[in-house]
Design a protein around this motif. Structure first.
Motif, PDB file in Angstrom:
ATOM      1  N   ARG A  12       0.854  -1.197   0.000  1.00 48.61           N
ATOM      2  CA  ARG A  12       0.000   0.000   0.000  1.00 48.61           C
ATOM      3  C   ARG A  12       0.886   1.242   0.000  1.00 48.61           C
ATOM      4  N   ASP A  13       1.521   1.572   1.108  1.00 53.14           N
ATOM      5  CA  ASP A  13       2.429   2.739   1.111  1.00 53.14           C
ATOM      6  C   ASP A  13       3.577   2.541   0.122  1.00 53.14           C
ATOM      7  N   HIS A 205       4.169   4.354  12.982  1.00 53.55           N
ATOM      8  CA  HIS A 205       4.226   4.379  11.511  1.00 53.55           C
ATOM      9  C   HIS A 205       4.960   5.664  11.134  1.00 53.55           C
ATOM     10  N   HIS A 207       7.566   8.026   8.415  1.00 53.33           N
ATOM     11  CA  HIS A 207       8.075   8.279   7.062  1.00 53.33           C
ATOM     12  C   HIS A 207       9.492   8.846   7.161  1.00 53.33           C
ATOM     13  N   ASN A 241       9.159   5.023   3.469  1.00 57.90           N
ATOM     14  CA  ASN A 241       8.672   4.680   4.817  1.00 57.90           C
ATOM     15  C   ASN A 241       9.819   4.097   5.634  1.00 57.90           C
TER      16      ASN A 241
HETATM   17 ZN   LIG Z   1       2.240   6.148   5.495  1.00 57.60          ZN
END
Ligand SMILES: [Zn+2]
Length: 521
Positions: A12-13, A205, A207, A241
């Motif tokens: 996804r990311d 989570h 980045h 990420n």
């Molecule tokens: Zn993200």
């Protein structure tokens, strides 16, 4: 030893990386690889945002995962409607995954200026969406988007948003550094404060906009986060990420925290390259832990010291993460991995033998030419067996010819003729069709069909071309990767040449020889 839950969002990311685009079958392959490794959660995509992700979840309904739980991703309901009327939430339920992850707004500015609703309505959106998914018997993870930025601007409201998720019944609350601008000491301080106000397990989570995504993830883990979200090789939009490979390697080798099994940690390097190949993404040689150069020593003094004691210039034993030491200017240059790979194929190879040395040199030469065998095990096995004269080729090529024709009506056609010798017989076949590789493949199989009828049980399942850097200043080379499959198995082969057809031919021949060799065993 406490266990950290690994949540992978490569599909996804990671799929937001510039230049990366997954087909549904790429996604299935990556899912299977992550599952084999024992990754705990795999986020497959956002079914409400595009048809490809929706199809992926459809396909996954018929596939069993051994270790991982699949998660579908989406957002909280839209403002001023009921959760049951929200198309996005209904798509999440229709995906039929055991786990659902939804994100919502934690930063007041995003609520008032981006989604343009009231602060009160946003809290309801969070609580009701989580509760709706819990009622549908899903495990629910709540991603608090922009949490750290929101907390810095308006801590009271940011906390209220995750309290709403807690009240809705979220199983884990994940604090997100969505813009990647937070520093490790801020993460430590904020996660500690959140822990005082939230009973539910916390996740992180991050980045990588400041090259701090891994450091920030570890900072959160150090003060009690139990789930970490990230991607393989740090894929993701902008600067990516948090890199799960690095995080798992550090957890295992430095922090004495368990994530996936020790056996799987040893597969990290192979898996990282496999995923990079499918992603058509060039993994940097100096990538921490798993890059080709991560344990490559070149300086004469270093090498001398290394030979006396590896601890002198290495922070860990490279084998812990499946990598290997390379002494670039030494006679001893990395023969061990070859010997180990040979063992896996049941080939006896003594590391001190002249054969091992010759194979090593030839392999380095091939890598210099642009071959990469991490994503092409079948070609690697054939390379070793050819070199050790462990099999007779099944046919000899006399020549082939391929043409592509664009006609006056703009249609494009292709044709190929292949001439071979098989068991002393001259064989020739011609095929016509749409694409040059397709017709070459068919002509080859037609010519061989009479001798090797099982070839009809196999087919090409994937074809990838990568243009390589022109280090030597010659014309641009391409690397072709071909994946083939039959009822039992799939295997990948590689070819490299300035001419894309020749590179394809090389990969095609390996693909067929591998199948025939497999059958002979
Ligand atoms: Zn993200």
């Amino acid at each position: 030893m406490s266990k950290i839950i690994i949540y992978d969002t490569t599909l996804r990311d990671g799929s937001q990386t510039e230049g990366v685009s997954y087909t549904v079958s790429d996604k299935v392959k990556i899912t299977q690889k992550l599952d084999e490794l024992g990754i705990h959660y795999i986020e497959g995509g956002w079914p409400g945002s595009n048809p490809k992700d929706k199809e992926f979840f459809e396909v996954m309904k018929s596939k069993q995962l051994k270790h991982a739980k699949l998660a579908a991703f989406g957002s909280t309901r839209r403002a001023n409607i009921k959760p049951e009327d929200d198309a996005n939430l209904n798509e999440l339920i229709a995906s039929a995954t055991p786990t659902v992850t939804i994100f919502g707004k934690s930063w007041d500015l995003h609520v008032t200026d981006v989604i343009k609703t009231t602060l009160e309505e946003n809290l309801k959106m969070i609580q009701e969406s989580v509760a709706f998914l819990k009622k549908a018997k899903r495990e629910v993870f709540y991603d608090a988007e922009h949490f750290f930025d929101g907390f810095k601007k308006n801590p009271r409201y940011a906390i209220k948003t995750i309290q709403a998720a807690q009240a809705g019944g979220a199983d884990c609350i994940i604090l997100c550094d969505t813009n990647g601008g937070t520093l490790p000491e801020e993460i430590t301080k904020i996660v500690k404060e959140v822990k005082r106000k939230i009973r539910k397990p916390l996740g992180i989570h991050t980045h990588n906009d400041q090259d701090l995504a891994v450091a920030n993830s570890l900072a959160a883990i150090n003060v009690g986060a139990v789930q970490v979200q990230g991607t393989f090789n740090g894929l993701g939009e902008r600067c990516g990420n948090a890199d799960l490979c690095t995080i798992m390697a550090i957890l295992h080798t430095k922090m004495k925290k368990k994530s996936i099994d020790e056996k799987s940690i040893k597969q990290l390097m192979d898996s990282a390259y496999y995923i990079a190949e499918i992603s058509n993404y060039n993994l940097q040689n100096n990538h921490a832990f798993i890059g080709h150069s991560a344990f490559a020593h070149k300086g004469g003094v270093h090498i001398d010291a290394m030979l006396k004691n590896p601890l002198a210039y290495e922070h860990i034993n490279p084998e812990l993460v499946g990598n290997h030491r390379r002494l670039l200017t030494s006679e001893l240059a990395g023969k061990m991995p070859i010997v180990l790979k040979a063992q896996k194929m049941n080939i006896e190879l003594d590391k001190n033998s002249p054969e091992a040395k010759a194979i090593m040199q030839e392999l380095q030469e091939k890598e210099y030419q642009g071959y990469q065998f991490e994503g092409a095990d079948a070609s690697f096995e054939l390379f070793m067996k050819r070199r050790l004269k462990l099999y007779q080729p099944f046919f000899h090529l006399d020549g082939f010819k391929v043409y592509t024709e664009r006609k006056i009506d703009s249609t494009v056609a292709a044709g190929a003729t292949v001439r071979l010798k098989v068991n002393g017989n001259d064989e020739m076949a011609t095929c016509e069709g749409h694409g040059p590789v397709e017709v070459l493949d068919r002509a080859l199989r037609t010519a061989l069909g009479r001798f090797y009828p099982t070839l009809k049980d196999m087919h090409l399942s994937d074809y990838k071309v990568r243009v390589l850097d022109t280090k030597a200043g010659t014309g641009a080379k391409v690397r072709v990767l071909i994946e083939s499959q039959d009822q039992h198995d799939s295997w990948t082969t590689v070819g490299v040449h300035e001419n894309v057809i020749e590179a394809s031919w090389e990969a095609l021949v390996d693909s067929i020889e591998y199948k025939l060799l497999k059958e002979k065993k």
